[in-house]
Write a protein that holds these residues in place. Structure first.
Motif, PDB file in Angstrom:
ATOM      1  N   ASP A   1       0.812  -1.202   0.000  1.00 15.81           N
ATOM      2  CA  ASP A   1       0.000   0.000   0.000  1.00 15.81           C
ATOM      3  C   ASP A   1       0.853   1.264   0.000  1.00 15.81           C
ATOM      4  O   ASP A   1       0.368   2.351   0.317  1.00 15.81           O
ATOM      5  N   CYS A   2       2.126   1.125  -0.312  1.00 17.84           N
ATOM      6  CA  CYS A   2       3.035   2.268  -0.507  1.00 17.84           C
ATOM      7  C   CYS A   2       3.317   3.055   0.766  1.00 17.84           C
ATOM      8  O   CYS A   2       3.677   4.231   0.701  1.00 17.84           O
ATOM      9  N   THR A   3       3.171   2.445   1.926  1.00 19.34           N
ATOM     10  CA  THR A   3       3.448   3.138   3.178  1.00 19.34           C
ATOM     11  C   THR A   3       4.558   2.433   3.953  1.00 19.34           C
ATOM     12  O   THR A   3       4.809   1.247   3.769  1.00 19.34           O
TER      13      THR A   3
ATOM     14  N   ARG B   1       5.518   1.935   8.088  1.00 22.22           N
ATOM     15  CA  ARG B   1       4.836   2.051   9.375  1.00 22.22           C
ATOM     16  C   ARG B   1       5.837   1.950  10.519  1.00 22.22           C
ATOM     17  O   ARG B   1       6.778   1.168  10.456  1.00 22.22           O
TER      18      ARG B   1
ATOM     19  N   SER C   1       1.813   5.857  10.488  1.00 23.99           N
ATOM     20  CA  SER C   1       1.926   5.467   9.087  1.00 23.99           C
ATOM     21  C   SER C   1       2.580   6.607   8.327  1.00 23.99           C
ATOM     22  O   SER C   1       2.134   7.756   8.440  1.00 23.99           O
TER      23      SER C   1
ATOM     24  N   GLU D   1       2.890   8.042   5.012  1.00 25.83           N
ATOM     25  CA  GLU D   1       2.200   7.963   3.727  1.00 25.83           C
ATOM     26  C   GLU D   1       2.671   9.052   2.780  1.00 25.83           C
ATOM     27  O   GLU D   1       2.906  10.183   3.205  1.00 25.83           O
TER      28      GLU D   1
ATOM     29  N   ASN E   1       4.265   6.601  -3.927  1.00 22.16           N
ATOM     30  CA  ASN E   1       3.297   6.135  -4.924  1.00 22.16           C
ATOM     31  C   ASN E   1       3.650   4.765  -5.490  1.00 22.16           C
ATOM     32  O   ASN E   1       3.077   4.352  -6.489  1.00 22.16           O
ATOM     33  N   ASP E   2       4.592   4.080  -4.866  1.00 23.32           N
ATOM     34  CA  ASP E   2       4.999   2.735  -5.286  1.00 23.32           C
ATOM     35  C   ASP E   2       5.579   2.047  -4.053  1.00 23.32           C
ATOM     36  O   ASP E   2       5.646   2.643  -2.977  1.00 23.32           O
ATOM     37  N   ALA E   3       6.025   0.841  -4.218  1.00 23.80           N
ATOM     38  CA  ALA E   3       6.535   0.051  -3.102  1.00 23.80           C
ATOM     39  C   ALA E   3       7.643   0.770  -2.345  1.00 23.80           C
ATOM     40  O   ALA E   3       8.485   1.435  -2.949  1.00 23.80           O
TER      41      ALA E   3
ATOM     42  N   SER F   1      11.951   4.267  -2.352  1.00 20.17           N
ATOM     43  CA  SER F   1      10.756   3.713  -2.993  1.00 20.17           C
ATOM     44  C   SER F   1      10.916   3.487  -4.491  1.00 20.17           C
ATOM     45  O   SER F   1      11.744   4.116  -5.156  1.00 20.17           O
TER      46      SER F   1
END
Length: 89
Positions: free
Chosen positions: A1-3, A5, A17, A19, A22-24, A41
């Motif tokens: 989900d591109c986050t 944690r 989180s 956030e 926009n990608d892995a 990322s």
């Protein structure tokens, strides 16, 4: 989900989180003093985060491919990234 944690090691609960990617997220690390986090990322960026607030304080761009890893220097003054565009910066 591109986050990324931040988890509490004792309770196992998610504290924050991070956030914005926009990608892995390929890697994440803490600064030596624990005040900052750094993520790398597949969206061709690295991001610098405040651990206390979860806010992104800086985005490192201008990569032409995935950013695979990012690290702080031992004193926390410098950042190093590696990318699939064959650069280390």
């Amino acid at each position: 989900d591109c986050t990324a944690r931040l988890w509490c090691a004792e309770s196992g609960r998610c504290r924050q989180s991070l956030e914005g990617h926009n990608d892995a997220v390929n890697s994440a690390t803490f600064s030596p003093d624990g005040a900052w986090a750094l993520t790398a990322s597949g969206d061709h960026t690295a991001r610098h985060w405040s651990v206390a607030s979860g806010e992104c304080v800086r985005i490192f761009q201008n990569f032409s491919d995935w950013v695979r890893s990012a690290a702080f220097s031992p004193d926390g003054a410098l950042l190093l990234t590696t990318s699939d565009d064959c650069t280390a910066r």
